[in-house]
Design a protein around this motif. Structure first.
Motif, mmCIF file in Angstrom:
data_model
loop_
_atom_site.group_PDB
_atom_site.id
_atom_site.type_symbol
_atom_site.label_atom_id
_atom_site.label_comp_id
_atom_site.label_asym_id
_atom_site.label_seq_id
_atom_site.Cartn_x
_atom_site.Cartn_y
_atom_site.Cartn_z
ATOM 1 N N GLU A 131 9.361 30.274 -3.933
ATOM 2 C CA GLU A 131 8.872 30.170 -2.555
ATOM 3 C C GLU A 131 7.360 30.002 -2.530
ATOM 4 O O GLU A 131 6.836 29.193 -1.765
ATOM 5 C CB GLU A 131 9.290 31.398 -1.746
ATOM 6 N N HIS A 132 6.649 30.729 -3.377
ATOM 7 C CA HIS A 132 5.196 30.603 -3.443
ATOM 8 C C HIS A 132 4.789 29.213 -3.936
ATOM 9 O O HIS A 132 3.837 28.625 -3.417
ATOM 10 C CB HIS A 132 4.598 31.694 -4.335
ATOM 11 N N ARG A 133 5.510 28.704 -4.914
ATOM 12 C CA ARG A 133 5.207 27.354 -5.424
ATOM 13 C C ARG A 133 5.455 26.304 -4.352
ATOM 14 O O ARG A 133 4.662 25.367 -4.192
ATOM 15 C CB ARG A 133 6.052 27.049 -6.659
ATOM 16 N N ILE A 134 6.521 26.451 -3.606
ATOM 17 C CA ILE A 134 6.825 25.502 -2.532
ATOM 18 C C ILE A 134 5.748 25.554 -1.460
ATOM 19 O O ILE A 134 5.318 24.512 -0.953
ATOM 20 C CB ILE A 134 8.229 25.771 -1.948
ATOM 21 N N GLN A 135 5.291 26.747 -1.102
ATOM 22 C CA GLN A 135 4.221 26.877 -0.113
ATOM 23 C C GLN A 135 2.947 26.201 -0.600
ATOM 24 O O GLN A 135 2.256 25.524 0.170
ATOM 25 C CB GLN A 135 3.953 28.346 0.207
ATOM 26 N N ALA A 136 2.626 26.361 -1.880
ATOM 27 C CA ALA A 136 1.438 25.716 -2.449
ATOM 28 C C ALA A 136 1.592 24.197 -2.427
ATOM 29 O O ALA A 136 0.638 23.472 -2.110
ATOM 30 C CB ALA A 136 1.197 26.212 -3.875
ATOM 31 N N MET A 137 2.777 23.716 -2.758
ATOM 32 C CA MET A 137 3.018 22.274 -2.723
ATOM 33 C C MET A 137 2.921 21.734 -1.299
ATOM 34 O O MET A 137 2.367 20.657 -1.072
ATOM 35 C CB MET A 137 4.396 21.943 -3.307
ATOM 36 N N GLN A 138 3.433 22.480 -0.333
ATOM 37 C CA GLN A 138 3.359 22.048 1.060
ATOM 38 C C GLN A 138 1.907 21.975 1.513
ATOM 39 O O GLN A 138 1.521 21.043 2.222
ATOM 40 C CB GLN A 138 4.151 22.989 1.969
ATOM 41 N N LYS A 139 1.105 22.932 1.088
ATOM 42 C CA LYS A 139 -0.317 22.921 1.433
ATOM 43 C C LYS A 139 -0.984 21.673 0.848
ATOM 44 O O LYS A 139 -1.775 21.007 1.525
ATOM 45 C CB LYS A 139 -0.994 24.186 0.922
ATOM 46 N N THR A 140 -0.656 21.348 -0.396
ATOM 47 C CA THR A 140 -1.209 20.153 -1.034
ATOM 48 C C THR A 140 -0.766 18.894 -0.301
ATOM 49 O O THR A 140 -1.579 17.995 -0.038
ATOM 50 C CB THR A 140 -0.771 20.088 -2.513
ATOM 51 N N ILE A 141 0.495 18.829 0.062
ATOM 52 C CA ILE A 141 1.015 17.667 0.802
ATOM 53 C C ILE A 141 0.296 17.536 2.135
ATOM 54 O O ILE A 141 -0.092 16.429 2.532
ATOM 55 C CB ILE A 141 2.545 17.781 0.989
ATOM 56 N N ASP A 142 0.121 18.641 2.831
ATOM 57 C CA ASP A 142 -0.573 18.615 4.121
ATOM 58 C C ASP A 142 -2.004 18.110 3.962
ATOM 59 O O ASP A 142 -2.493 17.328 4.782
ATOM 60 C CB ASP A 142 -0.570 19.997 4.778
ATOM 61 N N GLN A 143 -2.676 18.555 2.901
ATOM 62 C CA GLN A 143 -4.042 18.101 2.654
ATOM 63 C C GLN A 143 -4.073 16.603 2.365
ATOM 64 O O GLN A 143 -4.948 15.892 2.861
ATOM 65 C CB GLN A 143 -4.667 18.879 1.495
ATOM 66 N N LEU A 144 -3.141 16.133 1.566
ATOM 67 C CA LEU A 144 -3.095 14.706 1.229
ATOM 68 C C LEU A 144 -2.782 13.846 2.446
ATOM 69 O O LEU A 144 -3.416 12.807 2.655
ATOM 70 C CB LEU A 144 -2.052 14.449 0.128
ATOM 71 N N THR A 145 -1.836 14.282 3.239
ATOM 72 C CA THR A 145 -1.461 13.481 4.407
ATOM 73 C C THR A 145 -2.552 13.483 5.461
ATOM 74 O O THR A 145 -2.641 12.551 6.255
ATOM 75 C CB THR A 145 -0.128 13.947 5.023
ATOM 76 N N SER A 146 -3.404 14.505 5.466
ATOM 77 C CA SER A 146 -4.512 14.496 6.429
ATOM 78 C C SER A 146 -5.573 13.478 6.017
ATOM 79 O O SER A 146 -6.319 12.987 6.853
ATOM 80 C CB SER A 146 -5.131 15.889 6.555
#
Length: 91
Positions: free
Chosen positions: A25-40
């Motif tokens: 779950e922590h890894r998925i949250q970190a990946m989601q944060k990275t995805i959000d940063q990239l898509t911004s």
């Protein structure tokens, strides 16, 4: 009565699995944060279903919009609601 060997092994397996799930779950949250940063940083086209979801929201069919979002993206109930709420707020 004490704990049998099988109960002890079962308890250890449960604890191990819960630890692994928590780490995932922590890894998925970190990946989601990275995805959000990239898509911004990159302008990606909006998913085609968003137009339909906005129409459902406009018609007052919030629950149907959440259901459609969940079906389209494979989201949990909470994630579907968050997605639809984002659309509703204009983000």
């Amino acid at each position: 009565m004490g704990i049998s060997i099988f109960d002890g092994i079962f308890l250890i397996i449960i604890i191990y699995m819960l630890t692994k799930i928590s780490k995932m779950e922590h890894r998925i949250q970190a990946m989601q944060k990275t995805i959000d940063q990239l898509t911004s940083k990159v302008k990606l086209p909006e998913p085609a279903i968003n137009k339909e979801l906005r129409q459902l929201l406009k018609d007052g069919k919030d629950v149907e919009a959440i259901r459609q979002a969940r079906n389209e993206f494979g989201l949990s109930l909470l994630e579907g609601k968050q997605y639809v709420d984002k659309l509703k707020s204009g983000n």
